[in-house]
Each structure stands twice: as structure tokens, then as C-alpha cells.
Design an enzyme around this catalytic site. Structure first.
Site, PDB file in Angstrom:
ATOM      1  CG  ASN A  15      -0.433  -0.531   1.366  1.00  0.00           C
ATOM      2  OD1 ASN A  15       0.028  -0.246   2.608  1.00  0.00           O
ATOM      3  ND2 ASN A  15      -1.701  -0.540   1.377  1.00  0.00           N
ATOM      4  CE  LYS A  49       7.452  -4.047  12.451  1.00  0.00           C
ATOM      5  NZ  LYS A  49       8.037  -4.298  11.217  1.00  0.00           N
ATOM      6  CD  GLU A 100      -7.537   3.564  10.085  1.00  0.00           C
ATOM      7  OE1 GLU A 100      -8.299   3.064   9.013  1.00  0.00           O
ATOM      8  OE2 GLU A 100      -7.853   4.569  10.794  1.00  0.00           O
ATOM      9  CB  CYS A 123      -6.437  -0.308   2.788  1.00  0.00           C
ATOM     10  SG  CYS A 123      -6.114   1.372   2.971  1.00  0.00           S
ATOM     11  CD  GLU A 163      -4.146   6.002  10.634  1.00  0.00           C
ATOM     12  OE1 GLU A 163      -3.879   5.919   9.456  1.00  0.00           O
ATOM     13  OE2 GLU A 163      -3.397   5.657  11.512  1.00  0.00           O
TER      14      GLU A 163
HETATM   15  P1  NDP Z   1       0.805  -6.868   7.789  1.00  0.00           P
HETATM   16  O1  NDP Z   1      -0.090  -6.990   8.770  1.00  0.00           O
HETATM   17  O2  NDP Z   1       1.389  -8.234   7.360  1.00  0.00           O
HETATM   18  O3  NDP Z   1       1.994  -5.922   8.205  1.00  0.00           O
HETATM   19  C1  NDP Z   1       1.641  -4.579   8.696  1.00  0.00           C
HETATM   20  C2  NDP Z   1       2.758  -4.109   9.676  1.00  0.00           C
HETATM   21  O4  NDP Z   1       2.616  -5.005  10.943  1.00  0.00           O
HETATM   22  C3  NDP Z   1       4.369  -4.499   9.352  1.00  0.00           C
HETATM   23  O5  NDP Z   1       5.035  -3.638   9.788  1.00  0.00           O
HETATM   24  C4  NDP Z   1       4.492  -5.792   9.755  1.00  0.00           C
HETATM   25  O6  NDP Z   1       5.934  -6.003   9.951  1.00  0.00           O
HETATM   26  C5  NDP Z   1       3.794  -5.747  11.289  1.00  0.00           C
HETATM   27  N1  NDP Z   1       3.387  -7.002  11.745  1.00  0.00           N
HETATM   28  C6  NDP Z   1       3.570  -8.107  11.354  1.00  0.00           C
HETATM   29  N2  NDP Z   1       3.322  -9.149  12.291  1.00  0.00           N
HETATM   30  C7  NDP Z   1       3.259  -8.580  13.469  1.00  0.00           C
HETATM   31  C8  NDP Z   1       2.795  -8.842  14.797  1.00  0.00           C
HETATM   32  N3  NDP Z   1       2.716 -10.038  15.194  1.00  0.00           N
HETATM   33  N4  NDP Z   1       3.008  -7.729  15.678  1.00  0.00           N
HETATM   34  C9  NDP Z   1       3.177  -6.605  15.414  1.00  0.00           C
HETATM   35  N5  NDP Z   1       3.355  -6.202  14.276  1.00  0.00           N
HETATM   36  C10 NDP Z   1       3.414  -7.026  13.206  1.00  0.00           C
HETATM   37  O7  NDP Z   1      -0.008  -6.259   6.665  1.00  0.00           O
HETATM   38  P2  NDP Z   1       0.892  -6.007   5.289  1.00  0.00           P
HETATM   39  O8  NDP Z   1       2.051  -5.212   5.405  1.00  0.00           O
HETATM   40  O9  NDP Z   1       0.783  -7.242   4.264  1.00  0.00           O
HETATM   41  O10 NDP Z   1      -0.097  -4.761   4.462  1.00  0.00           O
HETATM   42  C11 NDP Z   1      -1.276  -4.994   3.760  1.00  0.00           C
HETATM   43  C12 NDP Z   1      -2.549  -4.854   4.589  1.00  0.00           C
HETATM   44  O11 NDP Z   1      -2.702  -3.813   5.081  1.00  0.00           O
HETATM   45  C13 NDP Z   1      -3.825  -5.267   3.640  1.00  0.00           C
HETATM   46  O12 NDP Z   1      -4.668  -6.168   4.275  1.00  0.00           O
HETATM   47  C14 NDP Z   1      -4.273  -3.668   3.547  1.00  0.00           C
HETATM   48  O13 NDP Z   1      -5.774  -3.757   3.181  1.00  0.00           O
HETATM   49  C15 NDP Z   1      -3.960  -3.197   4.902  1.00  0.00           C
HETATM   50  N6  NDP Z   1      -4.010  -1.785   4.771  1.00  0.00           N
HETATM   51  C16 NDP Z   1      -5.037  -0.967   5.511  1.00  0.00           C
HETATM   52  C17 NDP Z   1      -5.147   0.304   5.116  1.00  0.00           C
HETATM   53  C18 NDP Z   1      -6.184   1.070   5.932  1.00  0.00           C
HETATM   54  O14 NDP Z   1      -6.010   2.377   6.400  1.00  0.00           O
HETATM   55  N7  NDP Z   1      -7.121   0.437   6.614  1.00  0.00           N
HETATM   56  C19 NDP Z   1      -4.235   1.083   4.515  1.00  0.00           C
HETATM   57  C20 NDP Z   1      -3.190   0.220   3.905  1.00  0.00           C
HETATM   58  C21 NDP Z   1      -3.013  -1.148   3.878  1.00  0.00           C
HETATM   59  P3  NDP Z   1       6.661  -6.995   8.889  1.00  0.00           P
HETATM   60  O15 NDP Z   1       6.887  -6.234   7.699  1.00  0.00           O
HETATM   61  O16 NDP Z   1       8.219  -6.841   9.527  1.00  0.00           O
HETATM   62  O17 NDP Z   1       6.101  -8.364   8.998  1.00  0.00           O
END
Ligand code: NDP
Length: 496
Positions: free
Chosen positions: A165, A188, A263, A297, A476
Site C-alpha cells: 500500500n 523483501k 506494524e 493502515c 517506527e
Molecule cells: P501481507 O501481510 O499480505 O503482506 C505484507 C508482506 O508480507 C508482503 O511483502 C508479503 O509478501 C509478505 N508475506 C506474506 N506472507 C508471508 C509469510 N508467511 N512470511 C513472511 N512474509 C510474508 O499484507 P498486505 O500486503 O496485504 O498489506 C496490507 C496490510 O498491511 C493491512 O492489514 C494494513 O493495515 C497493514 N498495514 C499496516 C501498517 C502499519 O504501519 N501498521 C501500514 C501499512 C499497512 P507477498 O507480497 O509476496 O505476499
């Protein structure tokens, strides 16, 4: 490798729509030779590809970071700061190029992508300013012939995992404090948004960081995540993403007692009291909910209105949704909101809105896909406002990661705070009121990492940011971000 002159320094002018991974100072393909396509969410077209890394590539990246760690940790803070300032300069040079890649792969308007790309440089500068100011304490002991001190040591190799995002901001939030603290990094990015991040990292690395200090791996998290998170040479995981993924990472991290900062998701409440400036409150609600097509988020996700201003607020917010948040292609200059990032993302929001409407919610704005040829191939969804939403519906109880917001009416601040806190999340929150006593109660009693009073939910570099409850763990931004990358070690000095 000599400091400041990495062999095979990445060329900052090379355009990387066909990207590589940066491992040990070299731009490389996956060992398997496999690649993954990256697509434009506005029309489904392929905009580039990246290597599809696997466990062997992760191991190579972590090993490179581990090999580079001792020298990087031993470098003076002044020298680390100098490199980071230079990296900020390099980043400024590629803002337009990186922003274009980001808009293409993520779907956000180009103007917003430029702001995000420039934020990377600002973040580098903020933490560069702290890199030479890390120090410990002097602690007198009972025995006058001895004294204690604390020294601060970088934790080691950091695995930074980021979502789609805000790929650049969330990368910088991890990379910059890690580098300032003296840690080395394996990054990553999300599989659907790796291009802008890779290009930004190449520009940053070209400032002259020693090989292995900054590394990237690409590949599906579901395939390579376990290897990265569970790698014995990784000392800390800095993760942003879904709460469910964060829980899995926390469990896996237990294997080696690896430190984590998480986060995660949020469902930020906004409270608007009957003494509030309604115009200002609706502006903050609209930006807080519709910016980045609601995929944030930190976003206004539930609105609690005192009865006295409820009607006026709903009318004004619905007007803003319809008139100000123009949907369109991310490269059209009048676009305020691009497509959602993926088909799945749009289906999820549609299902959450559909559930509320089926159970009696009223649609005040938006609520269905836009019509017209320009929207046919992308994942577009309009700014949506709903009233009379059941409190046990999906809109109220789940994180809504798109441009749709429910408004609820409450009788007083007690009810507003109780309902605002009735969630597993605790990231941001806000209140609009002219009454300092109400503002103070909200600041003290809302279960969240941040409360804004009469202001838009914008995170500041200077203020620590992080969630409570299932929104995460650790900070952060701010000086506090460095704590996650440093260990405080006690030393006793006795005369010899
Ligand atoms: P995901 O958890 O699906 O993915 C985040 C990252 O984790 C990606 O790089 C993804 O890789 C990787 N990932 C997925 N599965 C694994 C695993 N088993 N082990 C290690 N890494 C993994 O989140 P989204 O990309 O869908 O992001 C949206 C979410 O992020 C929302 O819930 C949002 O609220 C939250 N968010 C929180 C923020 C905060 O600061 N609190 C800020 C921004 C977003 P890949 O893409 O290859 O699947």
C-alpha cells in the site's frame, strides 16, 4: 571491498522495469532464473518483472548481510550519517522515475507517488541526523572504585518485510533506522509492488554503502517468508502487513528468539463532538479515509458522531466523497483516487459494503462500481459513505482496506470512547472538539498508538508511531524507532 567504493555499484540511471535483486553489492537474477510479472491495477497490463527468488536466494542475501555486518557496525556514526545524507541526495535525483514505477505498479495517482518517493529521502535525512548521536549512560555504583556504563550495539541483520500500500514509505521506515543504528538489511518488498522499491534501493546503494549492507530479495511471501523469518543469521524482523501474517511471523520468530517489530492492521475511530468544527472534521475524515483509495493502515475507518452535528456531518462528507474524490487513471492530472490495488482487494471491500447494505445500511455516497469504458479493466471503486450500519456487521468489526466508511451516532463521549475501543485493533484515532476536557479524555482513554485532536491523521517523522493490541508491537518514526535496532549493553569498569 573498500569503504565507499562497492565493486559493481548499481548504475543509478539504469531503468529497472525489468528489475534484479541486490545481493552482496551485485544486481542478480534468481538462482532458478524464474521471474514474476508486475501488473498495472488500472488496466491489468504487465509493467515489468522481477526475479522470483527462492530459499537459496534468501540465504545468499542474509549471508551477504551477515558478512557485511561487523564492518558496518564498527564504522563511526559520523561516517554512516555521511553516507545516508549522500543516499538522500541520490534518492532526490530519482524521485520522478521511482514515482512513475510506483504509480504504475501500485495504482496511486502520480502526484501522490511523488510525495511518497520524496519521503524516502526525507526519512534518510532524519535518521542520518541521529546516526552520530547514539550514546549510552554513566551509572555510579555503590563501590567507589567501580562504575557502570551502558553502550548501544546494533542488533545485527534485519529482515525488513513490506506491503503494497505504501511500499516506499514503509521500506524507508525500516531501512533508515536500521542503517543509522549500524545494522545491515535484507529487504523483501510485496510481490505486487517490487519495482519502485528496487529502483529506490539501487539509487540509495549507489551512494557508496559497502557491499552487503543493503540487500533485496523478491518472491512470494508464502514461499520465501519462512526461510527469511526463520533464518538463524537474522537478528530482527521489521514487518508491516496484515495482522494474520504478523501473528505467523511472531510464532516463527520464536524459533530463534528473533526480535520483531510488527506494524499491523487498524480500524481507527474518529469521534466528532457536537462542539466541533464540522467543515474541518469532514475534510480530515475524507482525506483520512479516501487517500490512497483507503488502502492505509492509519486511516479513518469508523466515525462516531454526536447527535447535534450528525446530519450536517453526513451531508458534507457525502458531498466531499462525490465531488472531491475523482476516480481515474493514476496518470491523469485530475485523478484524486486510482484503482484499488487488486481484484481481491476490491471484492473484499464490495463484500463488506454489501454485508452492511443487506442488513439495513443506507448508502450516502458511492457503494457500487463506477460505469464507463475507462473503468472496465481496472479495480476501481468509488468513495463510499454508509449510515445506519449494524454494529456487528463486517464494516464495523473488520478492518476495511478500501475507500468505504461507516458513520454511527452516539449520545456522548462515554459511549463514543467505549465503542471506539471495542475492537481488536489500536493503531490511530482522532477527536474533533473545542472542549479541552473532552480532548484530554480521548487522548488518555482511546486505546491506540496515536490520537489526533482536531487534525488530519498524518504521521510525523518526529513522533513515535506504532499500534497497541493487535495493531502491532514496537515503534517506527521518531528517536524511539532506533530502539528496535539497538541493544543496550551494561559494562562494569573496575580499576585494574
Ligand atoms: P501481507 O501481510 O499480505 O503482506 C505484507 C508482506 O508480507 C508482503 O511483502 C508479503 O509478501 C509478505 N508475506 C506474506 N506472507 C508471508 C509469510 N508467511 N512470511 C513472511 N512474509 C510474508 O499484507 P498486505 O500486503 O496485504 O498489506 C496490507 C496490510 O498491511 C493491512 O492489514 C494494513 O493495515 C497493514 N498495514 C499496516 C501498517 C502499519 O504501519 N501498521 C501500514 C501499512 C499497512 P507477498 O507480497 O509476496 O505476499
Amino acid at each position: 571491498m573498500t569503504f565507499g567504493a562497492p565493486a559493481q555499484a548499481p548504475d543509478p540511471l539504469e531503468v529497472t522495469a525489468v528489475a534484479k535483486m541486490l545481493i552482496g553489492g551485485e544486481l542478480v537474477d534468481a538462482k532458478s532464473g524464474k521471474t514474476m510479472d508486475v501488473r498495472n491495477p488500472a488496466n491489468g497490463e504487465v509493467v515489468g518483472d522481477v526475479p522470483r527468488g527462492a530459499a537459496a536466494d534468501v540465504d545468499a542475501a542474509v549471508s551477504a548481510a551477515a558478512a557485511a555486518f561487523p564492518a558496518w557496525a564498527a564504522l563511526s556514526g559520523t561516517k554512516r550519517a555521511k553516507l545516508m545524507h549522500e543516499a538522500a541526495r541520490k534518492m532526490h535525483e530519482v524521485v520522478d522515475e521511482v514515482a512513475k514505477l510506483l504509480a504504475q505498479e501500485q495504482g496511486k495517482p502520480l502526484a501522490h507517488a511523488k510525495i511518497e518517493a520524496a519521503r524516502v529521502a526525507e526519512n534518510l535525512e532524519y535518521f542520518a541526523g541521529l546516526a552520530d548521536k547514539l550514546r549510552g549512560d554513566y551509572i555510579p555504583l555503590d563501590d567507589p572504585a567501580k562504575f557502570g556504563i551502558t553502550i548501544r550495539r546494533p542488533v545485527g541483520v534485519v529482515a525488513a518485510i513490506t506491503p503494497w500500500n505504501f511500499p516506499l514509505t514503509l521500506m524507508a521506515n525500516k531501512l533508515c533506522p536500521a542503517l543509522a543504528a549500524g545494522c545491515t538489511v535484507v529487504l523483501k518488498p510485496a510481490s505486487t509492488t517490487p519495482l519502485a522499491t528496487q529502483r529506490a534501493i539501487e539509487a540509495i546503494a549507489s551512494a557508496g554503502f559497502p557491499a552487503g549492507v543493503i540487500n533485496t530479495v523478491h518472491g512470494p511471501g508464502g514461499e520465501i517468508g519462512d526461510t527469511l523469518v526463520g533464518h538463524p543469521k537474522v537478528a530482527k524482523i521489521a514487518f508491516t502487513g496484515q495482522t494474520e501474517t504478523g501473528k505467523r511471523i511472531m510464532q516463527l520468530a520464536a524459533k530463534n528468539v528473533t526480535r520483531v517489530t510488527l506494524e499491523l492492521g487498524g480500524s481507527d475511530p474518529m469521534i466528532v463532538a457536537d462542539d466541533a468544527d464540522v467543515r474541518r472534521a469532514t475534510a480530515a475524515a475524507a482525506i483520512g479515509r479516501f487517500f490512497n483509495a483507503g488502502q492505509a493502515c492509519l486511516a479513518v475507518k469508523r466515525i462516531y458522531l454526536f447527535e447535534g452535528i450528525a446530519q450536517e456531518f453526513m451531508t458534507k462528507l457525502a458531498e466531499r466523497a462525490q465531488k472531491e474524490w475523482k476516480l481515474g487513471d493514476q496518470f491523469a492530472t485530475d485523478t484524486k483516487m486510482g484503482p484499488l490495488h487488486s481484484e481481491q482487494q476490491r471484492s473484499e471491500v464490495e463484500a463488506q459494503v454489501g454485508d452492511a447494505v443487506k442488513r439495513g445500511a443506507r448508502v450516502l455516497a458511492g457503494g457500487k462500481r463506477p460505469e464507463g469504458a475507462e473503468f472496465a479493466k481496472g479495480w476501481f471503486y468509488p468513495a463510499t459513505v454508509l449510515a445506519d450500519v449494524p454494529e456487528d456487521s463486517r464494516m464495523a468489526t473488520e478492518e476495511v482496506f478500501g475507500p468505504a466508511v461507516p458513520v454511527f451516532i452516539v449520545k456522548d463521549l462515554d459511549e463514543a470512547i467505549t465503542k471506539a475501543n471495542a475492537t481488536v485493533y489500536g493503531l490511530g484515532s482522532s477527536i474533533f472538539t473545542r472542549d479541552m476536557a473532552k480532548a484530554r479524555r480521548a487522548a488518555e482513554q482511546l486505546d491506540a498508538g496515536y490520537t489526533w485532536v482536531n487534525d488530519i491523521q498524518v504521521a510525523y517523522d518526529q513522533l513515535p508511531f506504532g499500534g497497541v493490541k493487535q495493531s502491532g508491537y514496537g515503534k517506527e518514526h521518531g528517536i524511539e524507532a532506533l530502539e528496535g535496532y539497538l541493544e543496550k549493553k551494561s559494562v562494569v569498569l573496575a580499576s585494574g
